[in-house]
Design a protein around this motif. Structure first.
Motif, PDB file in Angstrom:
ATOM      1  N   MET A   1      26.151  32.638 -28.831  1.00  9.59           N
ATOM      2  CA  MET A   1      25.574  32.593 -27.496  1.00  9.59           C
ATOM      3  C   MET A   1      26.374  33.552 -26.599  1.00  9.59           C
ATOM      4  N   PRO A   2      25.712  34.405 -25.850  1.00  3.89           N
ATOM      5  CA  PRO A   2      26.402  35.351 -24.969  1.00  3.89           C
ATOM      6  C   PRO A   2      27.179  34.662 -23.863  1.00  3.89           C
ATOM      7  N   HIS A   3      28.116  35.406 -23.303  1.00  9.11           N
ATOM      8  CA  HIS A   3      28.901  34.931 -22.175  1.00  9.11           C
ATOM      9  C   HIS A   3      28.190  35.307 -20.875  1.00  9.11           C
ATOM     10  N   THR A   4      28.639  34.743 -19.766  1.00  9.76           N
ATOM     11  CA  THR A   4      28.036  34.979 -18.449  1.00  9.76           C
ATOM     12  C   THR A   4      29.119  35.324 -17.443  1.00  9.76           C
ATOM     13  N   ILE A   5      28.889  36.367 -16.656  1.00  7.72           N
ATOM     14  CA  ILE A   5      29.752  36.645 -15.520  1.00  7.72           C
ATOM     15  C   ILE A   5      29.126  35.966 -14.308  1.00  7.72           C
ATOM     16  N   VAL A   6      29.871  35.092 -13.674  1.00  6.86           N
ATOM     17  CA  VAL A   6      29.375  34.391 -12.500  1.00  6.86           C
ATOM     18  C   VAL A   6      29.467  35.362 -11.321  1.00  6.86           C
ATOM     19  N   THR A   7      28.329  35.863 -10.899  1.00 12.08           N
ATOM     20  CA  THR A   7      28.266  36.930  -9.894  1.00 12.08           C
ATOM     21  C   THR A   7      29.083  36.622  -8.648  1.00 12.08           C
ATOM     22  N   ASP A   8      28.968  35.429  -8.128  1.00 11.24           N
ATOM     23  CA  ASP A   8      29.628  35.104  -6.866  1.00 11.24           C
ATOM     24  C   ASP A   8      31.104  34.743  -7.017  1.00 11.24           C
ATOM     25  N   GLU A  27      27.990  47.413 -14.121  1.00  8.50           N
ATOM     26  CA  GLU A  27      28.255  47.208 -12.697  1.00  8.50           C
ATOM     27  C   GLU A  27      26.994  46.791 -11.964  1.00  8.50           C
ATOM     28  N   GLY A  28      27.134  45.832 -11.058  1.00  8.51           N
ATOM     29  CA  GLY A  28      26.026  45.408 -10.213  1.00  8.51           C
ATOM     30  C   GLY A  28      25.730  46.462  -9.158  1.00  8.51           C
ATOM     31  N   GLU A  29      24.572  46.371  -8.554  1.00  7.16           N
ATOM     32  CA  GLU A  29      24.128  47.398  -7.616  1.00  7.16           C
ATOM     33  C   GLU A  29      24.571  47.180  -6.171  1.00  7.16           C
ATOM     34  N   SER A  30      25.120  46.023  -5.868  1.00  4.87           N
ATOM     35  CA  SER A  30      25.474  45.730  -4.478  1.00  4.87           C
ATOM     36  C   SER A  30      26.768  44.924  -4.455  1.00  4.87           C
ATOM     37  N   LYS A  31      27.028  44.238  -3.387  1.00  3.99           N
ATOM     38  CA  LYS A  31      28.195  43.357  -3.271  1.00  3.99           C
ATOM     39  C   LYS A  31      27.738  41.912  -3.466  1.00  3.99           C
ATOM     40  N   ASN A  32      28.659  41.052  -3.866  1.00  7.75           N
ATOM     41  CA  ASN A  32      28.316  39.635  -4.000  1.00  7.75           C
ATOM     42  C   ASN A  32      28.595  38.903  -2.689  1.00  7.75           C
ATOM     43  N   VAL A  33      28.515  37.581  -2.694  1.00  5.15           N
ATOM     44  CA  VAL A  33      28.710  36.813  -1.460  1.00  5.15           C
ATOM     45  C   VAL A  33      30.128  36.929  -0.912  1.00  5.15           C
ATOM     46  N   LYS A  34      31.078  37.304  -1.764  1.00  5.54           N
ATOM     47  CA  LYS A  34      32.460  37.490  -1.330  1.00  5.54           C
ATOM     48  C   LYS A  34      32.677  38.890  -0.757  1.00  5.54           C
ATOM     49  N   GLY A  35      31.653  39.752  -0.882  1.00  6.67           N
ATOM     50  CA  GLY A  35      31.760  41.117  -0.400  1.00  6.67           C
ATOM     51  C   GLY A  35      32.440  42.061  -1.379  1.00  6.67           C
ATOM     52  N   THR A  36      32.565  41.636  -2.633  1.00 15.00           N
ATOM     53  CA  THR A  36      33.214  42.480  -3.641  1.00 15.00           C
ATOM     54  C   THR A  36      32.192  43.022  -4.627  1.00 15.00           C
ATOM     55  N   ASP A  37      32.599  44.067  -5.345  1.00 15.70           N
ATOM     56  CA  ASP A  37      31.777  44.561  -6.439  1.00 15.70           C
ATOM     57  C   ASP A  37      31.724  43.473  -7.510  1.00 15.70           C
ATOM     58  N   TRP A  38      30.753  43.552  -8.385  1.00 17.44           N
ATOM     59  CA  TRP A  38      30.626  42.564  -9.448  1.00 17.44           C
ATOM     60  C   TRP A  38      29.997  43.224 -10.670  1.00 17.44           C
ATOM     61  N   TYR A  39      30.087  42.543 -11.785  1.00 13.36           N
ATOM     62  CA  TYR A  39      29.577  43.054 -13.058  1.00 13.36           C
ATOM     63  C   TYR A  39      28.688  42.012 -13.708  1.00 13.36           C
ATOM     64  N   TRP A  40      27.903  42.451 -14.679  1.00 12.91           N
ATOM     65  CA  TRP A  40      27.024  41.533 -15.399  1.00 12.91           C
ATOM     66  C   TRP A  40      27.035  41.872 -16.880  1.00 12.91           C
ATOM     67  N   ILE A  41      26.736  40.863 -17.691  1.00 19.38           N
ATOM     68  CA  ILE A  41      26.714  41.000 -19.144  1.00 19.38           C
ATOM     69  C   ILE A  41      25.270  41.060 -19.626  1.00 19.38           C
ATOM     70  N   LEU A  63      32.020  32.789 -18.078  1.00 21.42           N
ATOM     71  CA  LEU A  63      31.812  31.532 -18.792  1.00 21.42           C
ATOM     72  C   LEU A  63      31.450  31.812 -20.245  1.00 21.42           C
ATOM     73  N   PRO A  64      31.900  30.973 -21.181  1.00 16.24           N
ATOM     74  CA  PRO A  64      31.602  31.176 -22.590  1.00 16.24           C
ATOM     75  C   PRO A  64      30.236  30.611 -22.993  1.00 16.24           C
ATOM     76  N   GLU A  65      29.253  30.862 -22.168  1.00 15.54           N
ATOM     77  CA  GLU A  65      27.896  30.386 -22.444  1.00 15.54           C
ATOM     78  C   GLU A  65      26.904  31.244 -21.666  1.00 15.54           C
ATOM     79  N   GLU A  66      25.655  31.205 -22.049  1.00 10.63           N
ATOM     80  CA  GLU A  66      24.611  31.966 -21.361  1.00 10.63           C
ATOM     81  C   GLU A  66      24.057  31.142 -20.208  1.00 10.63           C
ATOM     82  N   ARG A  67      24.324  31.586 -18.980  1.00  7.14           N
ATOM     83  CA  ARG A  67      23.878  30.878 -17.776  1.00  7.14           C
ATOM     84  C   ARG A  67      23.241  31.896 -16.824  1.00  7.14           C
ATOM     85  N   PRO A  68      22.039  32.357 -17.112  1.00  4.40           N
ATOM     86  CA  PRO A  68      21.417  33.405 -16.298  1.00  4.40           C
ATOM     87  C   PRO A  68      21.257  33.048 -14.828  1.00  4.40           C
TER      88      PRO A  68
END
Length: 74
Positions: A1-8, A27-41, A63-68
């Motif tokens: 099962m793939p891992h998940t980067i929690v965007t926020d 890399e994500g296209e914008s900033k998250n709720v914290k105002g930082t860059d973020w990444y996705w799997i 997270l070590p699980e798929e949580r879209p």
């Protein structure tokens, strides 16, 4: 099962990007709720090796699980 980067939770440090053996972290296209860059799997490419979790210094960002519902994809 793939891992998940929690965007926020992600802080855009990106140690995971260079550590990933299959280049499934992008890399994500914008900033998250914290105002930082973020990444996705890309769930279709992730091989569930866990290296991203090992190198990420931000607790709870990956997270070590798929949580879209917790991860933006772009």
């Amino acid at each position: 099962m793939p891992h998940t980067i929690v965007t926020d939770v992600c802080e855009g440090i990106a140690d995971c990007v260079s550590a990933c053996p299959v280049a499934c972290i992008h890399e994500g296209e914008s900033k998250n709720v914290k105002g930082t860059d973020w990444y996705w799997i890309d769930f279709d490419t992730c091989i569930d090796c866990g290296i991203c979790i090992q190198v990420c210094p931000v607790e709870g960002a990956i997270l070590p699980e798929e949580r879209p519902e917790l991860q933006k994809m772009s």
